[in-house]
Structure formats: structure tokens, C-alpha cells
Write an enzyme that holds these catalytic residues in place. Sequence first.
Site, PDB file in Angstrom:
ATOM      1  N   ASP A  14      74.038  40.586  43.971  1.00  0.00           N
ATOM      2  CA  ASP A  14      74.773  41.290  42.908  1.00  0.00           C
ATOM      3  C   ASP A  14      76.086  41.848  43.464  1.00  0.00           C
ATOM      4  O   ASP A  14      76.899  42.414  42.727  1.00  0.00           O
ATOM      5  CB  ASP A  14      73.920  42.360  42.207  1.00  0.00           C
ATOM      6  CG  ASP A  14      73.378  43.423  43.152  1.00  0.00           C
ATOM      7  OD1 ASP A  14      73.605  43.329  44.375  1.00  0.00           O
ATOM      8  OD2 ASP A  14      72.718  44.362  42.656  1.00  0.00           O
ATOM      9  N   SER A  15      76.325  41.636  44.774  1.00  0.00           N
ATOM     10  CA  SER A  15      77.649  41.911  45.350  1.00  0.00           C
ATOM     11  C   SER A  15      78.726  41.116  44.622  1.00  0.00           C
ATOM     12  O   SER A  15      79.912  41.426  44.736  1.00  0.00           O
ATOM     13  CB  SER A  15      77.664  41.558  46.844  1.00  0.00           C
ATOM     14  OG  SER A  15      77.158  40.256  47.066  1.00  0.00           O
ATOM     15  N   ASP A  25      69.422  38.176  43.128  1.00  0.00           N
ATOM     16  CA  ASP A  25      69.282  39.634  43.086  1.00  0.00           C
ATOM     17  C   ASP A  25      68.959  40.121  41.676  1.00  0.00           C
ATOM     18  O   ASP A  25      69.707  39.819  40.731  1.00  0.00           O
ATOM     19  CB  ASP A  25      70.629  40.269  43.482  1.00  0.00           C
ATOM     20  CG  ASP A  25      70.593  40.902  44.850  1.00  0.00           C
ATOM     21  OD1 ASP A  25      69.491  41.090  45.408  1.00  0.00           O
ATOM     22  OD2 ASP A  25      71.687  41.201  45.375  1.00  0.00           O
ATOM     23  N   LYS A  62      65.264  39.102  44.769  1.00  0.00           N
ATOM     24  CA  LYS A  62      65.364  40.250  45.680  1.00  0.00           C
ATOM     25  C   LYS A  62      65.528  41.510  44.849  1.00  0.00           C
ATOM     26  O   LYS A  62      66.210  41.480  43.810  1.00  0.00           O
ATOM     27  CB  LYS A  62      66.550  40.083  46.641  1.00  0.00           C
ATOM     28  CG  LYS A  62      66.756  41.279  47.563  1.00  0.00           C
ATOM     29  CD  LYS A  62      67.723  40.980  48.689  1.00  0.00           C
ATOM     30  CE  LYS A  62      69.182  41.136  48.345  1.00  0.00           C
ATOM     31  NZ  LYS A  62      69.591  42.454  47.839  1.00  0.00           N
ATOM     32  N   GLU A  80      65.763  46.095  45.267  1.00  0.00           N
ATOM     33  CA  GLU A  80      65.989  47.210  46.202  1.00  0.00           C
ATOM     34  C   GLU A  80      64.893  48.268  46.060  1.00  0.00           C
ATOM     35  O   GLU A  80      64.441  48.549  44.951  1.00  0.00           O
ATOM     36  CB  GLU A  80      67.360  47.839  45.923  1.00  0.00           C
ATOM     37  CG  GLU A  80      68.511  46.873  46.141  1.00  0.00           C
ATOM     38  CD  GLU A  80      69.884  47.483  45.868  1.00  0.00           C
ATOM     39  OE1 GLU A  80      69.976  48.697  45.571  1.00  0.00           O
ATOM     40  OE2 GLU A  80      70.878  46.723  45.940  1.00  0.00           O
ATOM     41  N   GLU A 113      69.621  46.903  55.358  1.00  0.00           N
ATOM     42  CA  GLU A 113      71.081  47.064  55.301  1.00  0.00           C
ATOM     43  C   GLU A 113      71.481  48.409  55.910  1.00  0.00           C
ATOM     44  O   GLU A 113      70.950  49.471  55.533  1.00  0.00           O
ATOM     45  CB  GLU A 113      71.549  46.967  53.836  1.00  0.00           C
ATOM     46  CG  GLU A 113      73.057  47.152  53.704  1.00  0.00           C
ATOM     47  CD  GLU A 113      73.627  46.673  52.369  1.00  0.00           C
ATOM     48  OE1 GLU A 113      72.891  46.096  51.550  1.00  0.00           O
ATOM     49  OE2 GLU A 113      74.843  46.891  52.163  1.00  0.00           O
TER      50      GLU A 113
HETATM   51  O1  KIV Z   1      74.255  41.725  46.952  1.00  0.00           O
HETATM   52  C1  KIV Z   1      74.280  41.330  48.125  1.00  0.00           C
HETATM   53  O2  KIV Z   1      75.116  40.514  48.534  1.00  0.00           O
HETATM   54  C2  KIV Z   1      73.269  41.850  49.034  1.00  0.00           C
HETATM   55  C3  KIV Z   1      73.454  41.614  50.500  1.00  0.00           C
HETATM   56  C4  KIV Z   1      74.553  42.460  51.007  1.00  0.00           C
HETATM   57  C5  KIV Z   1      72.210  41.798  51.255  1.00  0.00           C
HETATM   58  O3  KIV Z   1      72.352  42.474  48.610  1.00  0.00           O
END
Ligand code: KIV
Length: 275
Positions: free
Chosen positions: A44-45, A83, A113, A115, A182
Site C-alpha cells: 500500500d506504499s 497489502d 499482508k 499490519e 519494519e
Molecule cells: O507497503 C509496503 O510497501 C510495505 C513494505 C514497506 C514492507 O509494507
Amino acid sequence: MTVTVRQVWGMKQKGEKICMLTAYDYSTAKLVDEAGVPLILVGDSLGMVVLGYDSTIPVTMDVMIHHTKAVVRGTKNAMVVADLPFMTYHVSVEDALRNAGRFLQEAGAQAVKLEGGEEVAEKVARVVSSGIPVVGHLGYTPQSMHQLGGPRAIGKSTEAAEKLIRDARALEDAGAFSIVLELVPAPLAKLVTEKVGVPTIGIGAGKDCDGQVQVINDVLGLSSDFVPKHAKQYATLHETIRSAVTEYLTEVKEGTFPTPENSSTMDESILSGLR
Ligand code: KIV
């Protein structure tokens, strides 16, 4: 053949370092996959590096599905991990299940993924028991940036370190097949890596994690203004792109592009009839 959870576990057992890299579109995913990276993260970056938001918080499920589909179309071998964005698994187990399921069913990802630690363990367990592989994410968790006060190392005090270890164990017990760490101090990341049976994948967490993950924009040097401390630029594509675009602009203005080689021609008699 797509990389499987068992293969990822096998890499930890053999002491083979696990490489994960983000990708957000078809062309980049194809290059990353062809290079042999076994795990592609549609992070989600993308909210920041692709869409220009200042955090991951505005990213929605529909945006993630859109980008995950493109990444899946470009990927032949890597496992695609998507994510779950902010507020798509926080309210209820049902939300977590429904949204994780969308990534596999609509977008073709192989894993998700999310959090958090003990507080999301029940959701992780239910998602895993539905047949969806889950990667956990501990340490600095960007979706909680307002609570954490922005990017900073997590786990420096005894309490925080003990909590991180409890969280990692809770994720492992819930069935997460791997855990991203992280901005965790390197010695603590090493300890967690020794204490859990599933692979840890670090970002700003030192070299002793079982693997590493990076944001592809950082690795390629796509941005000229900001390189996070935990990242290494293996290329400076912002310079390459800027100079290519400047050259293109100049050639268009000067009329030196396109040349006859870039163009097609047609029968002169048809042309004179048109005239
Ligand atoms: O969103 C993302 O790119 C991430 C990584 C930094 C692990 O969660």
C-alpha cells in the site's frame, strides 16, 4: 511454477536469504519476476510512491485490486502478496475474510499482508483457515503512523521489545507464514528471527532477518528528493529518465524526431489523388 508457502519456509530452513520487492504495475512486475525475485509485494506504499499521497491511509481496496491485477498479469513465477489497506481488516473478522478473499478471487494474488500483532491474531487465524496465506507486519506499521508519530525504530525499550516478540509469536501461532519486520533494531530483529519458526523479512531491520523487502522506487532511485535510511539505490533512474525526457523534448522541438525510420510512407499516386 508459482513460488509456494512451502518453498518460502524451505528457504528459511536452508538458510537461503528470501528476497521480496514491491511492484505496482504490469511492466515493472514482469521485470522483477524475470529477474527471479520470489516474492512480489503490491504494497500500500503505492499510495505514496505511485499516487502521490503523503501516507498509505487513503489507499482503498479497489485501488489495491486494480494494481494487484496488473502485477499478477506481469508475473509468471513469483508469489504475489497484496497489502490489505487501512480499515479493510480492522473492524471485523468478516471484513478481513471478505477483503483478503477479494485479492485471491478478483486479482489473482497468492497471499495477503496485514499490519499488527496480538490484536489481529484472530483475524489472521480465520483468514489462514480459509486457505489464504498471510504475511504479518510488525515494528513500524505505516497504517498507524498517527499513533506512532511517524517512521521510527520500534522495540528499543524492554517493554516494546517484549511486545514485539509476543506479537511475532502470536502471528506465528495464528498461522502467518512469514513476518515483515519494519524499522526494528537489528539485534532485536535477529532475536525475533531466532525465536520464530516462520521467515522474517526485514526492512530497516538489519541483515539477520531471513529475508529483505524494499520499495522498488527506492531501489531504482526513481525519486530525486528522498532516500530512506534503510534503502539503497542500485540505480539512479530519476537521472536517466530526466535526461531521456529532456532529449526527447529537445528533438521534438527541433524537428529531429521522428525520423523517416520512425514513420511509414504510402503510395505517391494515392497521395496525389487525395491532393
Ligand atoms: O507497503 C509496503 O510497501 C510495505 C513494505 C514497506 C514492507 O509494507
